[in-house]
Motif scaffolding. Structure first.
Motif, PDB file in Angstrom:
ATOM      1  N   ALA A 231       7.447 -12.552  53.357  1.00  0.00           N
ATOM      2  CA  ALA A 231       7.765 -11.252  54.264  1.00  0.00           C
ATOM      3  C   ALA A 231       8.072 -11.153  55.665  1.00  0.00           C
ATOM      4  O   ALA A 231       9.091 -10.887  56.155  1.00  0.00           O
ATOM      5  CB  ALA A 231       6.567 -10.299  53.800  1.00  0.00           C
ATOM      6  N   LEU A 232       7.421 -12.050  56.244  1.00  0.00           N
ATOM      7  CA  LEU A 232       7.072 -12.386  57.719  1.00  0.00           C
ATOM      8  C   LEU A 232       8.688 -13.109  57.956  1.00  0.00           C
ATOM      9  O   LEU A 232       9.250 -12.826  58.866  1.00  0.00           O
ATOM     10  CB  LEU A 232       6.096 -13.312  58.238  1.00  0.00           C
ATOM     11  CG  LEU A 232       4.745 -12.566  58.238  1.00  0.00           C
ATOM     12  CD1 LEU A 232       3.709 -13.334  58.886  1.00  0.00           C
ATOM     13  CD2 LEU A 232       4.963 -11.422  59.149  1.00  0.00           C
ATOM     14  N   PHE A 233       8.904 -14.327  57.201  1.00  0.00           N
ATOM     15  CA  PHE A 233      10.335 -14.881  57.243  1.00  0.00           C
ATOM     16  C   PHE A 233      11.365 -13.741  57.428  1.00  0.00           C
ATOM     17  O   PHE A 233      12.426 -14.026  58.038  1.00  0.00           O
ATOM     18  CB  PHE A 233      10.372 -15.889  56.262  1.00  0.00           C
ATOM     19  CG  PHE A 233      11.706 -16.734  56.309  1.00  0.00           C
ATOM     20  CD1 PHE A 233      11.722 -17.585  57.284  1.00  0.00           C
ATOM     21  CD2 PHE A 233      12.729 -16.469  55.499  1.00  0.00           C
ATOM     22  CE1 PHE A 233      12.970 -18.443  57.510  1.00  0.00           C
ATOM     23  CE2 PHE A 233      14.059 -17.337  55.423  1.00  0.00           C
ATOM     24  CZ  PHE A 233      13.955 -18.260  56.792  1.00  0.00           C
ATOM     25  N   VAL A 234      11.576 -12.948  56.508  1.00  0.00           N
ATOM     26  CA  VAL A 234      12.683 -12.089  56.109  1.00  0.00           C
ATOM     27  C   VAL A 234      12.441 -11.016  57.396  1.00  0.00           C
ATOM     28  O   VAL A 234      13.747 -10.744  58.166  1.00  0.00           O
ATOM     29  CB  VAL A 234      12.472 -10.898  54.845  1.00  0.00           C
ATOM     30  CG1 VAL A 234      13.195  -9.676  54.896  1.00  0.00           C
ATOM     31  CG2 VAL A 234      12.470 -11.823  53.676  1.00  0.00           C
ATOM     32  N   ILE A 235      11.442 -10.627  57.900  1.00  0.00           N
ATOM     33  CA  ILE A 235      11.418  -9.867  59.107  1.00  0.00           C
ATOM     34  C   ILE A 235      11.823 -10.697  60.244  1.00  0.00           C
ATOM     35  O   ILE A 235      12.789 -10.020  61.319  1.00  0.00           O
ATOM     36  CB  ILE A 235       9.851  -9.390  59.336  1.00  0.00           C
ATOM     37  CG1 ILE A 235       9.382  -8.397  58.168  1.00  0.00           C
ATOM     38  CG2 ILE A 235       9.641  -8.494  61.044  1.00  0.00           C
ATOM     39  CD1 ILE A 235       8.074  -8.159  58.436  1.00  0.00           C
ATOM     40  N   VAL A 236      11.587 -11.803  60.575  1.00  0.00           N
ATOM     41  CA  VAL A 236      11.901 -12.453  61.546  1.00  0.00           C
ATOM     42  C   VAL A 236      13.365 -12.906  61.559  1.00  0.00           C
ATOM     43  O   VAL A 236      13.993 -12.738  62.672  1.00  0.00           O
ATOM     44  CB  VAL A 236      11.280 -13.809  61.603  1.00  0.00           C
ATOM     45  CG1 VAL A 236      11.737 -14.932  62.823  1.00  0.00           C
ATOM     46  CG2 VAL A 236       9.533 -13.688  62.004  1.00  0.00           C
ATOM     47  N   VAL A 237      13.771 -13.084  60.378  1.00  0.00           N
ATOM     48  CA  VAL A 237      15.209 -13.548  60.397  1.00  0.00           C
ATOM     49  C   VAL A 237      16.143 -12.140  60.627  1.00  0.00           C
ATOM     50  O   VAL A 237      17.039 -12.270  61.205  1.00  0.00           O
ATOM     51  CB  VAL A 237      15.863 -13.981  58.933  1.00  0.00           C
ATOM     52  CG1 VAL A 237      17.253 -14.075  58.746  1.00  0.00           C
ATOM     53  CG2 VAL A 237      15.261 -15.350  58.903  1.00  0.00           C
ATOM     54  N   SER A 238      15.482 -11.203  59.966  1.00  0.00           N
ATOM     55  CA  SER A 238      16.244  -9.948  60.406  1.00  0.00           C
ATOM     56  C   SER A 238      16.460  -9.485  61.659  1.00  0.00           C
ATOM     57  O   SER A 238      17.253  -8.917  62.558  1.00  0.00           O
ATOM     58  CB  SER A 238      15.658  -8.752  59.573  1.00  0.00           C
ATOM     59  OG  SER A 238      15.663  -9.062  58.128  1.00  0.00           O
ATOM     60  N   SER A 239      15.304  -9.763  62.575  1.00  0.00           N
ATOM     61  CA  SER A 239      15.323  -9.540  64.016  1.00  0.00           C
ATOM     62  C   SER A 239      16.251 -10.331  64.654  1.00  0.00           C
ATOM     63  O   SER A 239      16.826 -10.195  65.681  1.00  0.00           O
ATOM     64  CB  SER A 239      13.872  -9.742  64.534  1.00  0.00           C
ATOM     65  OG  SER A 239      13.675 -11.084  64.564  1.00  0.00           O
TER      66      SER A 239
END
Length: 399
Positions: A231-239
């Motif tokens: 989930a954190l990876f998806v959030i970071v990549v999205s940012s």
């Protein structure tokens, strides 16, 4: 105090790039004295993004998220197919987890598998292919390598345009890697079956230690952490992709989540790489503010980004070269193509190559020179094939 001095001495001796970055940063401060403007010029957003990526990917390693892929490798009985699987495992994963992390995942397993098969003579060329795969696979994505991340953030180019720009290099490199692997195994026939005893030894002593290590946490906790890191990876990549101006909030979210969910990862994050980046940002900002140096680089780099990025990377590696050259560049394509090819020329050209050498030297002490020799002739051969077509593409889009 003496222990601190010894620790710092060992740190700088081990991390040559950190020593170089700190030295040039200190020298640059004598060229351009520190100021509030200099502090403002440092790209804090890139540093914050890099911290988030490094921390989350450290969690990926800690939770063995890629072990299902690695376990598939042990069931491949053909050395040629195993090589293709491992090399392209690096090629594709490097796009999303950065080139150095993909090597950290696959290189140790490669050494284990080829030892088990009694094919150690192929370890060096296969590791070189994996190195090339990491460098050329990661170039497709803005977050595939630190220099791509930096240039993507600074240039303002859209994600589709970035991918479209890098796609010709990426697809050509994939095909060329297949050709290189076929050349290596041109006299090798399919291996019927890896020796049973070797495979059993591998299963018991390597995979089980990696996957079923003695953790104190429960399987439910491990599963929750995996979900957390994904989930954190998806959030970071999205940012990164959306270039949100609320990245400080994303940074705080990642930090607090790790602090509560798995605080030990915060101690494992590669702060040496972050400090190296900070030093090179300081160096770049300082020379940009010096009128004479700035004018020289502006007149020299503009229009010659491709050759400058390749040559300068052989001295200070491609990540710091991107920081130094970007302010004086007028051709993003040429700069990216050069930086993402510089690691093919020498070990120092890419930090990923240095990491690969370290991983090999840990298993084969005293054989670093053999690694460098094999790496150099294979990688330079690959570079010789791609360097001119890339230049034609650059000139084609410039006209």
């Amino acid at each position: 105090m003496q222990k601190l001095f010894v620790w710092l001495k060992n740190l700088f001796k081990k991390d040559i790039m950190l020593s170089v970055s700190l030295l040039v940063a200190l020298v640059s401060l004598f060229i351009t004295p520190p100021s509030r403007e200099l502090l403002h010029d440092i790209n804090w957003r890139t540093l914050a993004t890099l911290f988030m990526l490094l921390s989350v990917l450290e969690g990926f390693k800690s939770e063995r998220i890629f072990d299902p892929i690695l376990r598939k490798a042990q069931r491949i009985s053909s050395i040629k197919l195993l090589t293709v699987f491992l090399v392209f495992g690096v090629f594709f994963t490097s796009m999303f987890v950065t080139n150095d992390v993909s090597l950290i995942i696959f290189v140790p397993l490669t050494i284990i598998l080829f030892r088990s098969a009694g094919k150690e003579k192929y370890i060096l060329p296969v590791l070189t292919f994996e190195n090339i795969a990491a460098i050329r696979g990661s170039l497709l994505m803005p977050f595939g390598s630190p220099q791509n991340l930096f240039l993507y953030a600074k240039s303002g180019i859209s994600t589709p345009d970035f991918i479209l720009m890098m796609f010709p290099l990426w697809i050509f490199s994939a095909g060329l890697l297949v050709v290189f692997i076929l050349i290596l195994y041109r006299k090798i026939h399919r291996l019927a079956q890896i020796d049973t005893d070797c495979k059993k030894n591998f299963d018991d002593e390597e995979i089980l230690k990696r996957v079923q290590n003695d953790r104190k946490s429960s399987s439910e906790t491990q599963s929750a952490r995996k979900i957390m890191y994904l989930a954190l990876f998806v959030i970071v990549v999205s940012s990164i992709v959306t270039r949100t101006r609320f990245y400080p909030i994303v940074l705080a979210l990642v930090f607090v989540t790790l602090l509560i969910g798995d605080r030990k990862i915060l101690f494992k994050t590669d702060y040496v790489l972050l400090l190296t980046f900070l030093c090179f940002f300081t160096f770049s900002s300082s020379i940009c503010r010096h009128p004479a140096i700035s004018e020289f680089l502006k007149n020299s780099v503009a229009g010659h980004e491709y050759i400058w990025s390749i040559l300068l990377s052989q001295v200070i590696s491609n990540v710091p070269a991107s920081i130094v050259l970007y302010p004086f560049s007028t051709n993003l394509r040429a700069l990216l193509y050069g930086l993402d090819s510089a690691g093919l020329c020498s070990i120092i050209g890419s930090l990923a190559s240095v990491i690969n050498l370290r991983l090999y030297a840990r298993e084969y002490p005293g054989k670093s020179l053999a690694f460098i020799k094999t790496f150099t002739w294979i990688s330079l051969a690959f570079f010789a094939v791609v360097v001119l077509p890339q230049l034609w593409v650059i000139r084609g889009f410039a006209n």
